[in-house]
Design an enzyme around this catalytic site. Structure first.
Site, PDB file in Angstrom:
ATOM      1  N   TRP A 175       0.812  -1.230   0.000  1.00  0.00           N
ATOM      2  CA  TRP A 175       0.000   0.000   0.000  1.00  0.00           C
ATOM      3  C   TRP A 175       0.839   1.271   0.000  1.00  0.00           C
ATOM      4  O   TRP A 175       0.300   2.357  -0.158  1.00  0.00           O
ATOM      5  CB  TRP A 175      -0.913   0.001   1.242  1.00  0.00           C
ATOM      6  CG  TRP A 175      -2.072  -0.931   1.132  1.00  0.00           C
ATOM      7  CD1 TRP A 175      -2.461  -1.657   0.035  1.00  0.00           C
ATOM      8  CD2 TRP A 175      -3.014  -1.237   2.163  1.00  0.00           C
ATOM      9  NE1 TRP A 175      -3.584  -2.389   0.320  1.00  0.00           N
ATOM     10  CE2 TRP A 175      -3.948  -2.146   1.619  1.00  0.00           C
ATOM     11  CE3 TRP A 175      -3.168  -0.840   3.489  1.00  0.00           C
ATOM     12  CZ2 TRP A 175      -5.018  -2.657   2.365  1.00  0.00           C
ATOM     13  CZ3 TRP A 175      -4.217  -1.345   4.229  1.00  0.00           C
ATOM     14  CH2 TRP A 175      -5.129  -2.241   3.670  1.00  0.00           C
ATOM     15  N   LYS A 176       2.130   1.131   0.268  1.00  0.00           N
ATOM     16  CA  LYS A 176       3.006   2.318   0.381  1.00  0.00           C
ATOM     17  C   LYS A 176       2.442   3.256   1.452  1.00  0.00           C
ATOM     18  O   LYS A 176       1.874   2.775   2.428  1.00  0.00           O
ATOM     19  CB  LYS A 176       3.168   3.009  -0.968  1.00  0.00           C
ATOM     20  CG  LYS A 176       3.506   2.024  -2.076  1.00  0.00           C
ATOM     21  CD  LYS A 176       3.978   2.689  -3.326  1.00  0.00           C
ATOM     22  CE  LYS A 176       4.089   1.659  -4.439  1.00  0.00           C
ATOM     23  NZ  LYS A 176       4.987   2.053  -5.511  1.00  0.00           N
TER      24      LYS A 176
ATOM     25  N   HIS B 107      12.832  -2.234  -0.940  1.00  0.00           N
ATOM     26  CA  HIS B 107      11.997  -1.695  -2.030  1.00  0.00           C
ATOM     27  C   HIS B 107      12.777  -0.562  -2.719  1.00  0.00           C
ATOM     28  O   HIS B 107      13.528   0.165  -2.070  1.00  0.00           O
ATOM     29  CB  HIS B 107      10.669  -1.171  -1.461  1.00  0.00           C
ATOM     30  CG  HIS B 107       9.674  -0.845  -2.536  1.00  0.00           C
ATOM     31  ND1 HIS B 107       9.703   0.343  -3.227  1.00  0.00           N
ATOM     32  CD2 HIS B 107       8.650  -1.563  -3.067  1.00  0.00           C
ATOM     33  CE1 HIS B 107       8.719   0.343  -4.119  1.00  0.00           C
ATOM     34  NE2 HIS B 107       8.074  -0.804  -4.044  1.00  0.00           N
TER      35      HIS B 107
ATOM     36  N   GLU C 145      11.939   2.261  -3.648  1.00  0.00           N
ATOM     37  CA  GLU C 145      11.725   3.600  -3.071  1.00  0.00           C
ATOM     38  C   GLU C 145      12.593   3.802  -1.834  1.00  0.00           C
ATOM     39  O   GLU C 145      13.088   4.893  -1.573  1.00  0.00           O
ATOM     40  CB  GLU C 145      10.228   3.789  -2.757  1.00  0.00           C
ATOM     41  CG  GLU C 145       9.409   3.959  -4.034  1.00  0.00           C
ATOM     42  CD  GLU C 145       7.969   3.472  -3.946  1.00  0.00           C
ATOM     43  OE1 GLU C 145       7.438   3.292  -2.836  1.00  0.00           O
ATOM     44  OE2 GLU C 145       7.374   3.245  -5.026  1.00  0.00           O
TER      45      GLU C 145
ATOM     46  N   GLY D 254       4.914   1.822 -10.607  1.00  0.00           N
ATOM     47  CA  GLY D 254       4.070   3.011 -10.536  1.00  0.00           C
ATOM     48  C   GLY D 254       4.020   3.803 -11.831  1.00  0.00           C
ATOM     49  O   GLY D 254       3.542   4.935 -11.860  1.00  0.00           O
TER      50      GLY D 254
ATOM     51  N   GLY E 109       1.505  -2.710  -6.154  1.00  0.00           N
ATOM     52  CA  GLY E 109       1.321  -1.407  -5.523  1.00  0.00           C
ATOM     53  C   GLY E 109      -0.069  -0.861  -5.804  1.00  0.00           C
ATOM     54  O   GLY E 109      -1.057  -1.216  -5.148  1.00  0.00           O
ATOM     55  N   GLY E 110      -0.156  -0.007  -6.808  1.00  0.00           N
ATOM     56  CA  GLY E 110      -1.401   0.695  -7.124  1.00  0.00           C
ATOM     57  C   GLY E 110      -2.641  -0.188  -7.173  1.00  0.00           C
ATOM     58  O   GLY E 110      -3.689   0.155  -6.612  1.00  0.00           O
TER      59      GLY E 110
END
Ligand code: PEP
Length: 250
Positions: free
Chosen positions: A10-11, A94, A96, A172, A233-234
């Site tokens: 979900w970040k 990850h 990020e 993303g 993710g999204g």
């Protein structure tokens, strides 16, 4: 036979209330599946999510953690704290975290070891940037990340590690690796793991694909021999989308 593992990331999204609404909906529409389903959520939602998924086949994961058990590390969350809540998985390395928070292979390696020590399954992320791929450095980048991130582990430890191949250019962006690119990269990962440990570890390790996986492309990606699941993710933010990906893991 490797089991599929479908994990949402979900970040930095969803309040605790939104997280619980998602789980209520997910449980209501969850398809019958042999895949391991994991929801990786912000720290603030973990406690309630673990309680809300008790007795279901949905496991809860964190998105990061410290390599240290306790101490003067303001703002950090330790593996012991996650374990105490009933969290089972943790995303480590990850892209990020690597890019924005400057996490190195050595730092990720310490976290992977800490996760194993405390019985948490790391979803160990690796992947190349577009520049690296275009320069022909796919293999060397993955080798550096795998050798560095898994350094010091024994072959037996690898039963407790999941690898997530996530090409950075696909995360993303809406640009997905082709099924051939994903499968090829997963073979590269297995070869590196084989050289580092042995052929049996390489054959058994679960490798997820991550990078704009969604309801429309999941079945094709998951149909590839070396793709054992997805880190999403999204498309994991809406239960209705996430269940379509779970259903594609057959
Ligand atoms: C991710 O964050 O790990 C990811 C794969 O994101 P997305 O599915 O949105 O590309």
């Amino acid at each position: 036979m490797r089991q599929y593992i479908i994990a949402g990331n979900w970040k930095m999204n969803k309040t605790n209330r939104e997280a619980l609404e998602f789980i209520t909906e997910l449980k209501a529409i969850m398809p019958a599946t042999k895949a391991q389903v994991v929801v990786c959520a912000p720290f603030t939602a973990l406690s309630d999510l673990v309680k809300a998924t008790e007795g279901s086949n949905i496991a809860i994961g964190a998105e990061n953690m410290s390599s240290k058990d306790s101490g003067a590390f303001t703002g950090e969350i330790s593996p012991l704290m996650l374990k105490d809540l009933g969290v089972k998985y943790v995303i480590l390395g990850h892209s990020e975290r690597r890019e924005i928070f400057k996490e190195t292979d050595a730092c990720i390696n310490a976290k992977v070891k800490a996760a194993i020590t405390h019985g948490l399954t790391p979803l160990f992320c690796i992947g190349e940037t577009l520049t690296q791929r275009e320069a022909g450095h796919l293999v060397s980048v993955l080798k550096t990340q795998i050798n560095g991130g898994l350094e010091g582990l024994m072959a037996d430890d690898m039963k407790k590690v999941v690898i997530a191949y996530e090409p950075v250019w696909a995360i993303g962006t809406g640009v997905t690796a082709t099924t051939a690119q994903a499968d090829e990269a997963h073979v590269v990962v297995r070869n590196i793991v084989s050289a580092m440990f042995n052929a049996s570890v390489a054959a058994n390790v679960q490798i997820q694909y991550g990078g704009s996986m969604n309801a429309a492309n999941a079945e094709e990606l998951l149909g590839k021999e070396n793709v054992d699941g997805g880190l999403i993710g999204g498309a994991s933010l809406k239960a209705a989308d996430f269940v379509k990906i779970i259903a594609a893991a057959k």
